[in-house]
Scaffold this active site. Structure first.
Site, mmCIF file in Angstrom:
data_model
loop_
_atom_site.group_PDB
_atom_site.id
_atom_site.type_symbol
_atom_site.label_atom_id
_atom_site.label_comp_id
_atom_site.label_asym_id
_atom_site.label_seq_id
_atom_site.Cartn_x
_atom_site.Cartn_y
_atom_site.Cartn_z
ATOM 1 N N VAL A 78 0.836 -1.203 0.000
ATOM 2 C CA VAL A 78 0.000 0.000 0.000
ATOM 3 C C VAL A 78 0.869 1.252 0.000
ATOM 4 O O VAL A 78 0.631 2.202 -0.756
ATOM 5 C CB VAL A 78 -0.956 -0.004 1.213
ATOM 6 C CG1 VAL A 78 -1.747 1.304 1.277
ATOM 7 C CG2 VAL A 78 -1.917 -1.187 1.129
ATOM 8 N N CYS A 79 1.895 1.261 0.827
ATOM 9 C CA CYS A 79 2.772 2.430 0.939
ATOM 10 C C CYS A 79 3.499 2.726 -0.372
ATOM 11 O O CYS A 79 3.732 3.890 -0.720
ATOM 12 C CB CYS A 79 3.778 2.221 2.064
ATOM 13 S SG CYS A 79 3.013 1.990 3.678
ATOM 14 N N THR A 80 3.854 1.693 -1.104
ATOM 15 C CA THR A 80 4.537 1.877 -2.385
ATOM 16 C C THR A 80 3.647 2.648 -3.350
ATOM 17 O O THR A 80 4.100 3.579 -4.038
ATOM 18 C CB THR A 80 4.932 0.517 -2.987
ATOM 19 O OG1 THR A 80 5.797 -0.164 -2.074
ATOM 20 C CG2 THR A 80 5.648 0.680 -4.312
#
Length: 248
Positions: A78-80
């Site tokens: 998700v952070c990517t």
């Protein structure tokens, strides 16, 4: 023989001394010592390693606004996607005098490899804002980024709730705080919309209604009388005595 035994004993003493030193260096995070950030709190300053070298938050922001957002670890799915989305919107933030700062709770050197994935996945020519390295979790503690369970694990493993967004104004005041759960991706366009609303409110002395977008009518605060509103804003529409719309 005596020298050999002495050397072994000294070596053992040195190892025990090193172990005691190592134990003393382990950070103990205590809830009673944690800062409590609220809207309009001063944004705590810090200096930390980043993908663009040592970064002092207040010096980096200067007289700009800032969007400071955090991640629990590198190479998380998700952070990517989030970092790529913010990077694509960087020119829009710059138009509004806003600097972006990311954070991940791992070493800054490791972030450099992660950035290559972000560039590839989001089709970026170059990822160009700093990501802070916070492997010690000191900044996560300073900015109160974790939930109750995450706090218990702040010294070990991935803490899945280091997923916060802070909007900081040029006076170094925190103007917005959003903390997301691990399973929900952020909305970068919403962060941009909030910046527009905050800057409009600051410059015009107004507030913005639900789902407001630039160019739409704004609300005159109830603290402004009709007479003062007429002088300041000209024409306005009264829906209720406490709800008045005007152009801005």
């Amino acid at each position: 023989m005596f020298r050999s035994l002495l050397a072994v004993r000294q070596s053992g003493q040195q190892q025990r001394s090193m172990l005691r030193t190592s134990v003393r260096m382990i950070r103990t995070f205590k809830q009673e010592e944690q800062p409590r950030l609220r809207i309009n709190s001063a944004a705590p300053n810090f200096t930390a390693p980043s993908t663009q070298g040592q970064l002092n938050l207040h010096e980096y922001l200067g007289d700009s606004w800032g969007v400071f957002f955090s991640h629990p670890a590198d190479f998380t799915p998700v952070c990517t996607t989030e970092l790529g989305a913010f990077a694509k919107l960087k020119p829009e933030f710059e138009k509004r005098n806003v600097k972006l700062i990311g954070l991940s709770a791992e070493e800054a050197d490791k972030h450099q490899t992660w950035i290559k994935d972000i560039e590839e996945i989001s089709s970026l020519d170059k990822f160009s804002f700093p990501i802070i390295g916070d492997s010690s979790r000191e900044v996560a503690f300073l900015y109160d980024m974790v939930d109750e369970e995450g706090f218990k694990n702040l010294n070990k493993g991935i803490v899945a709730t280091i997923r916060s967004v802070y909007v900081i104004d040029p006076a170094k005041k925190v103007r917005l705080i959003i903390t997301y759960p691990a399973s929900v991706g952020r909305n970068s366009s919403e962060v941009l919309r909030v910046i527009d609303a905050l800057q409009k409110g600051d410059s015009k002395g107004v507030v913005t209604p639900i789902n407001w977008q630039p160019g739409e009518d704004v609300i005159i605060p109830p603290t402004v009388s009709d007479a003062d509103a007429k002088t300041k804003f000209g024409e306005f529409k009264t829906v209720k005595p406490y709800l008045r719309y005007t152009k801005a």
